[in-house]
Write an enzyme that holds these catalytic residues in place. Structure first.
Site, PDB file in Angstrom:
ATOM      1  CG  HIS A 109      10.489 -59.081 -30.430  1.00  0.00           C
ATOM      2  ND1 HIS A 109       9.336 -58.409 -30.135  1.00  0.00           N
ATOM      3  CD2 HIS A 109      11.194 -59.118 -29.274  1.00  0.00           C
ATOM      4  CE1 HIS A 109       9.326 -58.050 -28.874  1.00  0.00           C
ATOM      5  NE2 HIS A 109      10.442 -58.470 -28.325  1.00  0.00           N
TER       6      HIS A 109
HETATM    7  C1  T46 Z   1      10.169 -57.666 -25.253  1.00  0.00           C
HETATM    8  C2  T46 Z   1       8.745 -57.863 -24.873  1.00  0.00           C
HETATM    9  C3  T46 Z   1       8.577 -58.701 -23.646  1.00  0.00           C
HETATM   10  C4  T46 Z   1      10.484 -48.057 -27.209  1.00  0.00           C
HETATM   11  O1  T46 Z   1      10.571 -46.983 -27.838  1.00  0.00           O
HETATM   12  N1  T46 Z   1      11.226 -48.240 -26.067  1.00  0.00           N
HETATM   13  C5  T46 Z   1      11.153 -49.387 -25.341  1.00  0.00           C
HETATM   14  O2  T46 Z   1      11.845 -49.515 -24.319  1.00  0.00           O
HETATM   15  C6  T46 Z   1      10.290 -50.439 -25.806  1.00  0.00           C
HETATM   16  C7  T46 Z   1      10.205 -51.759 -25.035  1.00  0.00           C
HETATM   17  C8  T46 Z   1       9.572 -50.235 -26.949  1.00  0.00           C
HETATM   18  N2  T46 Z   1       9.655 -49.074 -27.615  1.00  0.00           N
HETATM   19  C9  T46 Z   1       8.829 -48.860 -28.817  1.00  0.00           C
HETATM   20  C10 T46 Z   1       9.150 -49.757 -29.997  1.00  0.00           C
HETATM   21  C11 T46 Z   1       7.806 -49.912 -30.681  1.00  0.00           C
HETATM   22  O3  T46 Z   1       7.600 -48.822 -31.559  1.00  0.00           O
HETATM   23  O4  T46 Z   1       7.479 -49.162 -28.451  1.00  0.00           O
HETATM   24  C12 T46 Z   1       6.804 -49.795 -29.525  1.00  0.00           C
HETATM   25  C13 T46 Z   1       6.236 -51.132 -29.097  1.00  0.00           C
HETATM   26  O5  T46 Z   1       7.316 -52.045 -28.884  1.00  0.00           O
HETATM   27  P1  T46 Z   1       7.214 -53.585 -29.282  1.00  0.00           P
HETATM   28  O6  T46 Z   1       6.305 -53.748 -30.440  1.00  0.00           O
HETATM   29  O7  T46 Z   1       8.592 -54.136 -29.415  1.00  0.00           O
HETATM   30  O8  T46 Z   1       6.506 -54.185 -27.980  1.00  0.00           O
HETATM   31  P2  T46 Z   1       6.219 -55.690 -27.588  1.00  0.00           P
HETATM   32  O9  T46 Z   1       5.204 -55.655 -26.521  1.00  0.00           O
HETATM   33  O10 T46 Z   1       5.938 -56.528 -28.780  1.00  0.00           O
HETATM   34  O11 T46 Z   1       7.642 -56.217 -26.980  1.00  0.00           O
HETATM   35  C14 T46 Z   1       8.146 -55.695 -25.766  1.00  0.00           C
HETATM   36  C15 T46 Z   1       9.628 -55.308 -25.906  1.00  0.00           C
HETATM   37  O12 T46 Z   1       9.806 -54.442 -27.045  1.00  0.00           O
HETATM   38  C16 T46 Z   1      10.524 -56.490 -26.071  1.00  0.00           C
HETATM   39  O13 T46 Z   1      11.866 -56.110 -25.854  1.00  0.00           O
HETATM   40  O14 T46 Z   1      11.000 -58.540 -25.022  1.00  0.00           O
HETATM   41  O15 T46 Z   1       8.022 -56.646 -24.722  1.00  0.00           O
END
Ligand code: T46
Length: 136
Positions: A52
Protein backbone atom coordinates in the site's frame (compact mmCIF):
# COMPACT_ATOMS: atom_id res chain seq x y z
CA UNK A 1 19.68 14.28 -10.56
CA UNK A 2 16.92 11.92 -9.37
CA UNK A 3 16.36 11.78 -5.62
CA UNK A 4 16.84 8.41 -3.94
CA UNK A 5 13.66 6.75 -2.72
CA UNK A 6 15.52 5.14 0.16
CA UNK A 7 16.27 7.66 2.89
CA UNK A 8 18.18 6.20 5.80
CA UNK A 9 18.73 8.06 9.05
CA UNK A 10 21.33 7.24 11.67
CA UNK A 11 19.86 6.43 15.07
CA UNK A 12 22.20 7.79 17.75
CA UNK A 13 23.65 5.08 19.95
CA UNK A 14 24.07 5.96 23.60
CA UNK A 15 24.96 2.55 24.96
CA UNK A 16 27.77 1.95 27.36
CA UNK A 17 29.48 -0.94 29.09
CA UNK A 18 26.11 -2.07 30.47
CA UNK A 19 24.57 -2.55 27.01
CA UNK A 20 22.87 -0.72 24.19
CA UNK A 21 20.60 2.31 24.20
CA UNK A 22 19.36 3.94 21.01
CA UNK A 23 17.52 7.28 20.80
CA UNK A 24 14.96 8.60 18.32
CA UNK A 25 14.08 12.15 19.29
CA UNK A 26 12.49 15.15 17.60
CA UNK A 27 15.09 17.19 15.76
CA UNK A 28 17.48 14.25 15.82
CA UNK A 29 16.56 11.02 14.05
CA UNK A 30 12.90 12.08 14.04
CA UNK A 31 12.09 14.90 11.61
CA UNK A 32 8.44 15.11 12.74
CA UNK A 33 6.44 15.01 15.98
CA UNK A 34 5.22 11.46 16.64
CA UNK A 35 1.49 10.85 17.11
CA UNK A 36 1.51 7.05 16.89
CA UNK A 37 3.92 4.16 17.41
CA UNK A 38 3.28 0.58 16.34
CA UNK A 39 5.47 -2.44 15.90
CA UNK A 40 5.29 -5.46 13.65
CA UNK A 41 6.55 -8.72 15.13
CA UNK A 42 6.07 -12.46 14.89
CA UNK A 43 5.61 -12.32 11.13
CA UNK A 44 5.13 -15.86 9.88
CA UNK A 45 7.80 -17.42 7.61
CA UNK A 46 7.44 -16.47 3.96
CA UNK A 47 4.85 -13.77 4.67
CA UNK A 48 5.18 -10.34 3.05
CA UNK A 49 3.27 -7.29 4.28
CA UNK A 50 2.49 -3.74 3.23
CA UNK A 51 1.40 -3.49 -0.41
CA UNK A 52 0.00 0.00 0.00
CA UNK A 53 0.93 3.69 -0.07
CA UNK A 54 -0.10 6.61 2.10
CA UNK A 55 -1.51 9.89 0.86
CA UNK A 56 -0.07 12.05 3.66
CA UNK A 57 1.54 9.91 6.38
CA UNK A 58 5.23 10.20 7.23
CA UNK A 59 6.92 7.39 9.09
CA UNK A 60 10.26 6.35 10.50
CA UNK A 61 10.83 2.58 10.52
CA UNK A 62 13.44 1.06 12.79
CA UNK A 63 14.14 -2.65 12.93
CA UNK A 64 14.90 -3.00 16.62
CA UNK A 65 15.54 -6.76 16.28
CA UNK A 66 16.25 -9.04 13.34
CA UNK A 67 15.96 -7.83 9.77
CA UNK A 68 13.50 -7.04 6.99
CA UNK A 69 13.71 -5.81 3.42
CA UNK A 70 11.46 -2.97 2.29
CA UNK A 71 10.73 -2.33 -1.35
CA UNK A 72 9.73 1.24 -2.23
CA UNK A 73 8.07 2.26 -5.49
CA UNK A 74 7.22 5.83 -6.51
CA UNK A 75 5.17 4.90 -9.57
CA UNK A 76 8.24 4.84 -11.80
CA UNK A 77 11.23 3.46 -9.93
CA UNK A 78 11.72 0.77 -7.31
CA UNK A 79 14.42 0.64 -4.65
CA UNK A 80 15.11 -1.84 -1.87
CA UNK A 81 16.13 -0.97 1.68
CA UNK A 82 17.56 -3.51 4.08
CA UNK A 83 16.87 -2.83 7.73
CA UNK A 84 19.14 -5.06 9.76
CA UNK A 85 20.35 -2.80 12.55
CA UNK A 86 18.65 -0.75 15.23
CA UNK A 87 21.21 1.96 14.46
CA UNK A 88 19.59 2.62 11.08
CA UNK A 89 16.12 4.02 10.40
CA UNK A 90 14.21 4.37 7.15
CA UNK A 91 12.10 7.46 6.47
CA UNK A 92 9.07 6.81 4.29
CA UNK A 93 7.10 9.83 3.17
CA UNK A 94 3.77 9.99 1.38
CA UNK A 95 3.39 8.83 -2.20
CA UNK A 96 5.51 5.71 -1.88
CA UNK A 97 4.20 2.20 -2.39
CA UNK A 98 5.83 -0.06 0.20
CA UNK A 99 6.19 -3.78 0.54
CA UNK A 100 7.93 -5.65 3.34
CA UNK A 101 9.65 -8.93 2.52
CA UNK A 102 12.12 -11.42 4.01
CA UNK A 103 11.24 -10.89 7.66
CA UNK A 104 13.65 -12.77 9.90
CA UNK A 105 11.80 -14.86 12.52
CA UNK A 106 12.98 -12.51 15.28
CA UNK A 107 12.15 -9.29 13.41
CA UNK A 108 10.57 -6.48 15.41
CA UNK A 109 9.91 -3.49 13.15
CA UNK A 110 9.04 -0.38 15.12
CA UNK A 111 7.31 2.41 13.25
CA UNK A 112 6.96 6.03 14.37
CA UNK A 113 4.18 7.87 12.54
CA UNK A 114 3.21 11.54 12.37
CA UNK A 115 -0.55 10.85 12.48
CA UNK A 116 -3.10 8.58 14.06
CA UNK A 117 -4.34 5.55 12.15
CA UNK A 118 -6.66 6.54 9.30
CA UNK A 119 -7.70 3.95 6.74
CA UNK A 120 -8.72 6.78 4.36
CA UNK A 121 -5.03 7.71 4.07
CA UNK A 122 -4.19 4.30 2.56
CA UNK A 123 -4.07 3.45 -1.13
CA UNK A 124 -4.16 -0.35 -1.15
CA UNK A 125 -4.56 -0.93 -4.89
CA UNK A 126 -1.34 -0.68 -6.91
CA UNK A 127 -3.02 0.46 -10.14
CA UNK A 128 -4.90 3.14 -8.20
CA UNK A 129 -1.60 4.22 -6.65
CA UNK A 130 0.04 4.54 -10.07
CA UNK A 131 -2.89 6.64 -11.33
CA UNK A 132 -2.67 8.75 -8.15
CA UNK A 133 1.03 9.61 -8.55
CA UNK A 134 0.76 10.26 -12.26
CA UNK A 135 -2.17 12.65 -11.75
CA UNK A 136 -0.55 14.68 -8.94
C1 T46 B 1 2.84 0.83 6.87
C2 T46 B 1 3.61 -0.42 7.07
C3 T46 B 1 5.08 -0.19 7.19
C4 T46 B 1 -4.65 -0.33 13.10
O1 T46 B 1 -5.81 -0.51 13.54
N1 T46 B 1 -3.88 0.69 13.61
C5 T46 B 1 -2.62 0.92 13.18
O2 T46 B 1 -1.96 1.85 13.66
C6 T46 B 1 -2.09 0.08 12.14
C7 T46 B 1 -0.67 0.32 11.60
C8 T46 B 1 -2.87 -0.92 11.64
N2 T46 B 1 -4.11 -1.13 12.13
C9 T46 B 1 -4.92 -2.24 11.61
C10 T46 B 1 -5.32 -2.14 10.15
C11 T46 B 1 -5.38 -3.59 9.71
O3 T46 B 1 -6.66 -4.12 10.03
O4 T46 B 1 -4.11 -3.42 11.71
C12 T46 B 1 -4.34 -4.28 10.60
C13 T46 B 1 -3.05 -4.58 9.88
O5 T46 B 1 -2.60 -3.40 9.21
P1 T46 B 1 -1.92 -3.44 7.77
O6 T46 B 1 -2.44 -4.59 7.00
O7 T46 B 1 -2.03 -2.09 7.15
O8 T46 B 1 -0.40 -3.73 8.17
P2 T46 B 1 0.90 -3.76 7.27
O9 T46 B 1 1.93 -4.47 8.04
O10 T46 B 1 0.61 -4.24 5.90
O11 T46 B 1 1.31 -2.18 7.12
C14 T46 B 1 1.76 -1.44 8.25
C15 T46 B 1 1.03 -0.09 8.34
O12 T46 B 1 -0.40 -0.29 8.29
C16 T46 B 1 1.41 0.85 7.25
O13 T46 B 1 0.99 2.16 7.57
O14 T46 B 1 3.34 1.78 6.27
O15 T46 B 1 3.15 -1.21 8.17
Amino acid sequence: MTAALVQYVDIPQRGDARGGLAVAELGGALPFPVRRVYWIHGTKPGVSRGFHAHRELRQLCVCVAGSVRLRLFDGRREEDALLDSSAKGLLIGPGLWREMHDFSPDCVLMVFADAEYDEADYIRDRDQFIRHVHSS
